[in-house]
Design an enzyme around this catalytic site. Structure first.
Site, PDB file in Angstrom:
ATOM      1  N   TYR A 166      18.956  57.307  19.324  1.00 28.34           N
ATOM      2  CA  TYR A 166      19.923  57.611  20.381  1.00 28.34           C
ATOM      3  C   TYR A 166      19.475  58.719  21.323  1.00 28.34           C
ATOM      4  CZ  TYR A 166      23.130  54.947  17.384  1.00 28.34           C
ATOM      5  OH  TYR A 166      23.726  53.973  16.627  1.00 28.34           O
ATOM      6  N   ASN A 182      25.566  54.166  26.048  1.00 28.07           N
ATOM      7  CA  ASN A 182      26.158  53.825  24.764  1.00 28.07           C
ATOM      8  C   ASN A 182      27.652  54.142  24.815  1.00 28.07           C
ATOM      9  OD1 ASN A 182      26.105  53.220  21.795  1.00 28.07           O
ATOM     10  ND2 ASN A 182      26.780  55.351  21.681  1.00 28.07           N
ATOM     11  N   GLU A 183      28.468  53.104  24.736  1.00 28.96           N
ATOM     12  CA  GLU A 183      29.926  53.255  24.704  1.00 28.96           C
ATOM     13  C   GLU A 183      30.436  54.130  25.857  1.00 28.96           C
ATOM     14  OE1 GLU A 183      31.385  54.373  20.858  1.00 28.96           O
ATOM     15  OE2 GLU A 183      30.635  52.540  19.903  1.00 28.96           O
ATOM     16  N   ASP A 222      33.273  48.092  21.020  1.00 25.34           N
ATOM     17  CA  ASP A 222      33.981  46.832  20.795  1.00 25.34           C
ATOM     18  C   ASP A 222      35.459  47.029  21.115  1.00 25.34           C
ATOM     19  OD1 ASP A 222      34.732  44.324  20.047  1.00 25.34           O
ATOM     20  OD2 ASP A 222      34.523  44.662  17.891  1.00 25.34           O
ATOM     21  N   ARG A 260      36.423  43.427  26.632  1.00 26.36           N
ATOM     22  CA  ARG A 260      35.589  42.314  26.259  1.00 26.36           C
ATOM     23  C   ARG A 260      36.363  41.005  26.459  1.00 26.36           C
ATOM     24  NH1 ARG A 260      36.224  40.542  21.611  1.00 26.36           N
ATOM     25  NH2 ARG A 260      36.754  42.342  20.501  1.00 26.36           N
ATOM     26  N   GLU A 299      25.352  48.249  16.659  1.00 26.70           N
ATOM     27  CA  GLU A 299      25.851  48.950  15.479  1.00 26.70           C
ATOM     28  C   GLU A 299      26.778  47.994  14.752  1.00 26.70           C
ATOM     29  OE1 GLU A 299      26.295  53.487  17.355  1.00 26.70           O
ATOM     30  OE2 GLU A 299      27.997  52.526  16.357  1.00 26.70           O
ATOM     31  N   TYR A 318      24.507  50.422  10.915  1.00 29.02           N
ATOM     32  CA  TYR A 318      24.806  51.843  11.065  1.00 29.02           C
ATOM     33  C   TYR A 318      25.057  52.432   9.685  1.00 29.02           C
ATOM     34  CZ  TYR A 318      26.671  56.077  13.134  1.00 29.02           C
ATOM     35  OH  TYR A 318      26.869  57.384  13.499  1.00 29.02           O
TER      36      TYR A 318
END
Length: 325
Positions: free
Chosen positions: A83, A151-152, A193, A198, A254, A286
Site C-alpha cells: 500500500y 484505495n477506497e 465494497d 456499485r 482485499e 487480507y
C-alpha cells in the site's frame, strides 16, 4: 589452448548463462480485454496476500523479504499487494527475491499525504509528481503486475464527486507511462465494497471510447462472505451478476471476513472455481501480518503490551521468521 578453442569456450559459457537467465526470468503481466495474461500467453489469476509490515515501505528489508517470500511460495501465493512505498528506497533485493519466488507486485502509487481526498477532491501537479516517482522506481521490475491510483477513495454516495479525479489520475499516469516508453503496466483502482456505489462506479471507471481515459483494471475490497456461507448467501452471486460483460479485468484486492470465527477462506473456492473464474481474475487475501484486527495469516512471535520495554509501537513484532497462525 588455441584462440579458436578459447572463443568456443567463451561462447559456450555465455550461451549457457544466457539460457539460465532466460529460464529464471519472470514473465510480465498485461491486461487484454477482460483478462490478465502473461507475456508467454497464459491467463494470469491473482493469488495474493496484502503485505505491509511497516507504514512506510516493507520492500527495503531484503532479509525479511527472503523469509516471507519463501513461506508465501510454499503457501501458493503468486502476488503481494503493498500500500505504501518510499520511491527513494533500494528495492532491488526484495523485488529480486519475490521474482525468484514467482511472486508479482501490485503497488499503490499514493501515500497518506498524496491520496485523493474524497471530502475535498482534487488532482494536482504535486500528487502527479509523487505518483510518477513511484512509477519511475518500480516500472523497472518485471514482476510489477500493476499500479493502483487509489484505495477506497469513495466510501459513501456523497463521495461520488471524487470519481472524476480518480479517473483523471489513471488517465495521466497512463499517459506518463506511455510517454516515458515504460512497459504497458496495468493501472487501476481498488474500491470499497459499497452497495450504493456499485456497480455504477466500476462501470464509470471502465467506460469510454478512448482507452487512454479509462482504467486498465478494477478491483474490489470485499468482506461479504462471513462465517458458514455460500455463493448465494454471501451475495457473491450479485457481485458476479454485475460483471458478466465487464470490459476490463476485475479481481478482489482485499477479501477475507473474519467474523464470526473461524475464518474459513471458503470464498476462494468460488472465486477460483466455476462460479466466478470466467469473470474474476483472482483475489488478494487480507492480510499477511497478524495485528490487532486479527486478519493476519502469520506472526513473528507472541504480541506484547505496547508499553513493554522495547516493544514495537503496537505490540506486534514485524520481523523474523514467519509462523503460520
Amino acid at each position: 589452448m588455441c584462440v579458436r578453442q578459447v572463443k568456443m569456450l567463451y561462447s559456450t559459457v555465455f550461451g549457457l548463462a544466457a539460457l539460465a537467465a532466460a529460464a529464471n526470468a519472470i514473465s510480465t503481466i498485461k491486461a487484454k480485454g477482460s483478462k490478465f495474461f502473461t507475456s508467454d500467453g497464459h491467463q494470469f489469476f491473482v493469488k495474493g496476500v496484502a503485505y505491509q509490515l511497516t507504514p512506510d515501505d516493507p520492500l527495503v528489508d531484503s532479509k525479511q523479504c527472503k523469509l516471507d517470500a519463501s513461506l508465501m511460495k510454499t503457501l501458493g501465493a503468486n502476488t503481494i499487494r503493498v500500500y505504501h512505498v518510499d520511491p527513494n528506497g533500494d528495492h532491488s533485493g526484495c523485488m529480486s527475491t519475490f521474482s525468484d519466488a514467482g511472486i508479482y507486485l501490485f503497488v499503490d502509487l499514493d501515500t497518506f499525504t498524496t491520496q485523493i481526498n474524497p471530502d475535498t477532491p482534487g488532482w494536482n501537479q504535486t500528487q502527479l509528481r509523487a505518483f510518477q516517482k513511484v512509477m519511475d522506481e518500480f516500472q523497472r521490475y518485471d514482476n510489477v503486475a500493476g499500479f493502483f491510483v487509489g484505495n477506497e477513495v469513495l466510501t459513501t454516495g456523497n463521495n461520488s464527486i471524487a470519481a472524476p479525479y480518480v479517473k483523471a489520475a489513471a488517465r495521466d499516469m497512463k499517459a506518463y507511462r506511455n510517454a516515458k516508453g515504460y512497459r504497458d503496466i496495468p493501472i487501476g483502482y481498488s474500491a470499497a465494497d459499497i452497495a450504493s456505489l456499485r456497480p455504477n462506479l466500476q462501470n464509470y471507471l471502465a467506460c469510454g471510447t478512448n482507452a487512454s481515459e479509462s482504467l486498465d483494471f478494477f478491483s474490489l475490497n470485499a468482506y461479504e462472505w462471513c462465517g458458514k456461507s455460500d455463493f448465494m448467501t454471501s451475495g457473491y452471486d450479485q457481485l458476479n451478476a454485475n460483471v458478466t460483460n465487464y470490459p476490463i479485468p476485475i479481481f478482489f484486492s482485499e477479501t477475507g471476513c473474519n467474523t464470526p470465527e473461524p475464518r474459513t477462506f471458503a470464498d476462494q473456492a468460488s472465486i477460483f472455481g466455476s462460479d466466478m473464474d470466467s469473470y474474476w481474475s483472482g483475489a488478494i487475501i487480507y492480510e499477511w501480518l497478524e495485528e490487532a484486527n486479527n486478519y493476519g495469516l502469520i506472526n513473528y512471535g507472541s504480541s506484547v503490551a505496547p508499553t513493554a520495554t522495547n516493544a514495537p509501537p503496537d505490540g506486534f513484532t514485524r520481523s523474523g521468521t514467519p509462523t503460520p497462525i
